[in-house]
Design an enzyme around this catalytic site. Sequence first.
Site, short mmCIF file in Angstrom:
data_model
loop_
_atom_site.label_atom_id
_atom_site.label_comp_id
_atom_site.label_asym_id
_atom_site.label_seq_id
_atom_site.Cartn_x
_atom_site.Cartn_y
_atom_site.Cartn_z
N GLU A 52 -15.96 -4.22 6.13
CA GLU A 52 -15.49 -4.20 7.39
C GLU A 52 -17.02 -4.93 8.24
O GLU A 52 -17.97 -4.28 8.20
CB GLU A 52 -15.22 -2.88 7.84
CG GLU A 52 -14.99 -2.58 9.46
CD GLU A 52 -14.19 -3.74 9.95
OE1 GLU A 52 -14.46 -4.57 10.84
OE2 GLU A 52 -13.00 -3.78 9.28
N SER A 100 0.31 6.75 2.75
CA SER A 100 1.08 7.83 3.31
C SER A 100 2.38 8.39 2.78
O SER A 100 2.75 7.70 2.08
CB SER A 100 1.48 7.19 4.85
OG SER A 100 0.35 6.65 5.60
N GLN A 124 0.92 -1.19 -0.02
CA GLN A 124 0.12 -0.02 0.09
C GLN A 124 0.89 1.32 0.18
O GLN A 124 1.90 1.49 0.72
CB GLN A 124 -0.92 -0.18 1.29
CG GLN A 124 -2.11 1.15 1.43
CD GLN A 124 -2.87 1.09 2.55
OE1 GLN A 124 -2.19 1.33 3.54
NE2 GLN A 124 -3.98 0.94 2.29
N GLY A 125 0.62 2.11 -1.01
CA GLY A 125 1.30 3.31 -0.97
C GLY A 125 0.39 4.52 -0.88
O GLY A 125 -0.05 5.14 -1.91
N SER A 165 3.99 -1.15 4.08
CA SER A 165 4.15 -2.59 4.44
C SER A 165 4.44 -3.40 3.26
O SER A 165 3.32 -3.08 2.27
CB SER A 165 3.02 -3.06 5.27
OG SER A 165 2.32 -2.32 6.19
#
Lengths: 381, 308
Positions: free
Chosen positions: A246, A131, A128-129, A163
């Site tokens: 979710e 932040s 994931q990119g 991550s």
Amino acid sequence: MELRYSDADESFRAELHAWLETVLPALAPQPPRDAWPERRKWDTEWQRRLFDAGYAGLHWPKDYGGRGASPTEQLIFYEETARARAPYVGVNFVGTLHAGPTLIEEGTDEQKATHLPRILCGDEVWCQGFSEPGAGSDLASLRTRADRDGDDYILNGQKIWCSFGQIADVGEFLVRTDPDAPKNRGISWLILPMDLPGIEVRPLKTVLGSSEFAEVFLTDVRVPVANRVGDENDGWRVTNVTLKYERGTAFVSELVDSIRLCEDLATRMAVKGDESLQTELGRCIAEFDALWALTKRNVSQATRGAPGPGAMVMKLAYSEARQRFGELCMKALQRDALHVDDNELVEERLRTLALTIAAGASQIQRNIIGERVLGLPREPR
Amino acid sequence: MDLDLSDDQIALRDGISSMLAARVPMERVRAGFDRALFDDLAAAGVFSLRSDGFSWADCVVVFEQLGRYCVPGPLVASLLLGDGRIAGAAIESQPMWIEHLDELDVFLVGGMDDVRVVDPREIVAERSPWPLDPCTPIARVELLPEGMPFGVERRNWELAGVTLTAALQLGLADRLTELAVAYAKERVQFDRPIGSFQAIKHMLADMLTRTEVARAAVYSAGAVLDEMPSAWTRRRLAHGAKVVAGDAAITNGKVATQIFGGMGFTWEVDVHLYLKRAWVLDTHFESADRNAELVCVTAGDPRIWGDS
């Protein structure tokens, strides 16, 4: 109100339990934190086993190869796998829990066909990119640019807290496609193959001494416009569609582990007759038991399609409770806490420092609860 | 598995809530507990819930509302007795403090291994002229009469009492959140509602969080009383619910006082009544600290409580 599970749920649990008993003993030991290629292999082999047994994409719709499990079945799955100390989702986290559901909701047929089957069977790992060094809690202020050039975007910028960046095949990246629009309206969501020229991944060493995250530097990276998911400048909305997936089960594994660690410590205290910390530990156990009940309550409400405020407070309550427990562990261990090797409680104390920061800091959570649940006015910004 | 309220429980909750809103406004709460209030609650079925076939989980739903409306009186013991008499209860201690003594028909004492029943008219006690909670009169007893054995199993009686008390505490925590949020939306300082400031907003978010966590704990403790899994689970969840709900009630009381500012320190504003009740209830069926210790001891050794 009923704590008992239905017969159907119990047989799902029994079947899963039996399966875990057959596969877990043959599992190789978990590789160390920094051994990324080995971790990838270990986690994706586990994903393959889940796939072969019909447990991959538990919460994905059946049309996309998922199991279409109910919220309660998801709860049982995470509970049983955590109790059995089965591998956690690991490097498959972004693909199965975030990028996959996003593609299911927003991707083109071609994007779905390219990625979804590969994610499910563990052939494709995502990172994931989102932040950036200047865009943490204020994520919408991100500045990585994507300039249109014909059928391509040219990317320039820097991402952080990525991550699995070291070993990922593909990344979900948020980039700025309109620098003049209000900040959350000029963002697009891109599928970024991580082997493109101009991408440099540098490991980021954390307080654990290992590289759980990476920084990603993007210099004139050329990406086809066809890799965009959703409309141009609509990426902020696209990132939020996974919220639909979710079901209140996000902290099940964490809670199972927390309760196990508490019970171990309580047993040791009972053995040693150490009463001074019993009250404090009892409070931790009571809180984790309460959060376990809250998880069930949230799952019950998700089943009804009517999530309540409990779903909004879970992350804040769990991460704060876990840190109180971590502090208690340090106090209980005294000078035994001065080494991390073979010392799960201390390693966990370090790891859990991130809980109140990552994925929405506690302070941001309190703003969200205050404004969206309690209806309090926004602070002037 | 379903830890949400059923449709029947929602109806029960709303029914008792609208009855209390109409019959027990804060003026009546301030007037304290008396026979007339008991009769009103009894007429609504509050004390006969068990004999009328309601589950413990249903009782928890009702007692949460009694807490929300800050209803004073020996509510828990009267339900546990459930025969139409006003019952007080306390765990044995030296000296003993007895609440609402002048209104009681029966007094129940939880000893080490048994529960005994004492005739309140035989109790010699000194009434406090200034009880901490103005709605909870308190009297000090030097020597409690021995009384008669009361035919209940001590542990299960206690666990029901612990759970119902936790439900009252949950109600207090919930109502305190509601009061503080409403005040923070209307109170203006520095030209804006104080609830817009993060310093206040975050305190309110924590109040809600404590309440929601406590609600889950109390509901699951209620369900456990009905389903009777192992004694180990029953004890752990009941005592744990009292820890979490008790801490939520007291902490929310303190935070609400802070948010109300100077007004929170006045007799006129209701917040102190909820906080004082929270302190009173913390002493019922033992303190949050003692309950936490019991949770720890229970969790640390699954064998010690057998499987009774």
